[in-house]
Design a protein around this motif. Structure first.
Motif, PDB file in Angstrom:
ATOM      1  N   ARG A  26      -6.770  12.076   6.219  1.00  0.00           N
ATOM      2  CA  ARG A  26      -5.764  12.544   5.269  1.00  0.00           C
ATOM      3  C   ARG A  26      -4.950  13.701   5.848  1.00  0.00           C
ATOM      4  N   GLN A  59       0.120   6.828   2.152  1.00  0.00           N
ATOM      5  CA  GLN A  59      -1.021   5.916   2.240  1.00  0.00           C
ATOM      6  C   GLN A  59      -0.541   4.478   2.343  1.00  0.00           C
ATOM      7  N   ASP A  86      -3.672  -0.628   0.688  1.00  0.00           N
ATOM      8  CA  ASP A  86      -3.545   0.822   0.528  1.00  0.00           C
ATOM      9  C   ASP A  86      -4.685   1.385  -0.311  1.00  0.00           C
ATOM     10  N   SER A  87      -5.271   0.572  -1.189  1.00  0.00           N
ATOM     11  CA  SER A  87      -6.427   1.043  -1.949  1.00  0.00           C
ATOM     12  C   SER A  87      -7.614   1.318  -1.022  1.00  0.00           C
ATOM     13  N   ASN A 122      -7.064   4.696   0.546  1.00  0.00           N
ATOM     14  CA  ASN A 122      -7.417   5.705  -0.449  1.00  0.00           C
ATOM     15  C   ASN A 122      -8.920   5.912  -0.504  1.00  0.00           C
ATOM     16  N   ARG A 123      -9.690   4.843  -0.542  1.00  0.00           N
ATOM     17  CA  ARG A 123     -11.152   4.952  -0.597  1.00  0.00           C
ATOM     18  C   ARG A 123     -11.719   5.563   0.684  1.00  0.00           C
ATOM     19  N   GLU A 129     -10.122   7.739   2.661  1.00  0.00           N
ATOM     20  CA  GLU A 129      -9.790   9.166   2.632  1.00  0.00           C
ATOM     21  C   GLU A 129     -10.672   9.939   1.659  1.00  0.00           C
ATOM     22  N   LEU A 130     -11.083   9.304   0.588  1.00  0.00           N
ATOM     23  CA  LEU A 130     -11.933   9.960  -0.401  1.00  0.00           C
ATOM     24  C   LEU A 130     -13.415   9.911  -0.027  1.00  0.00           C
TER      25      LEU A 130
END
Length: 79
Positions: A24, A34, A45-46, A49-50, A52-53
């Motif tokens: 990130r 993203q 892109d989901s 996101n996962r 990066e989290l």
């Protein structure tokens, strides 16, 4: 140092979060969204996101894809 586990599945949430944060930080420093990163990697892109989290224990195969899209060395993604 992570502890050895007796089952076949191992997950180090601290490491996953650190790698995700690093991805990130690099992505934001290059003003890349993203969605754009995901498109360049050919993954949803989901999923970015996962990653990066730190919510997904993704395949190591993703790291070179992400590094190439960010124009960095894969080792730069590691904390």
């Amino acid at each position: 140092m992570p502890k050895a586990v007796s089952n076949r599945y191992y997950r180090d949430d601290g490491f996953l979060s650190a790698v995700g944060l690093r991805i990130r930080e690099i992505r934001l420093s290059k003003d890349i969204t993203q969605a754009s990163l995901a498109f360049d990697c050919g993954i949803p892109d989901s999923q970015i996101n996962r990653i990066e989290l730190g919510k997904v224990n993704c395949s190591l195969s993703y790291l070179p894809l992400i590094a190439q899209a960010l124009n960095v060395n894969p080792k730069d993604l590691l904390p």
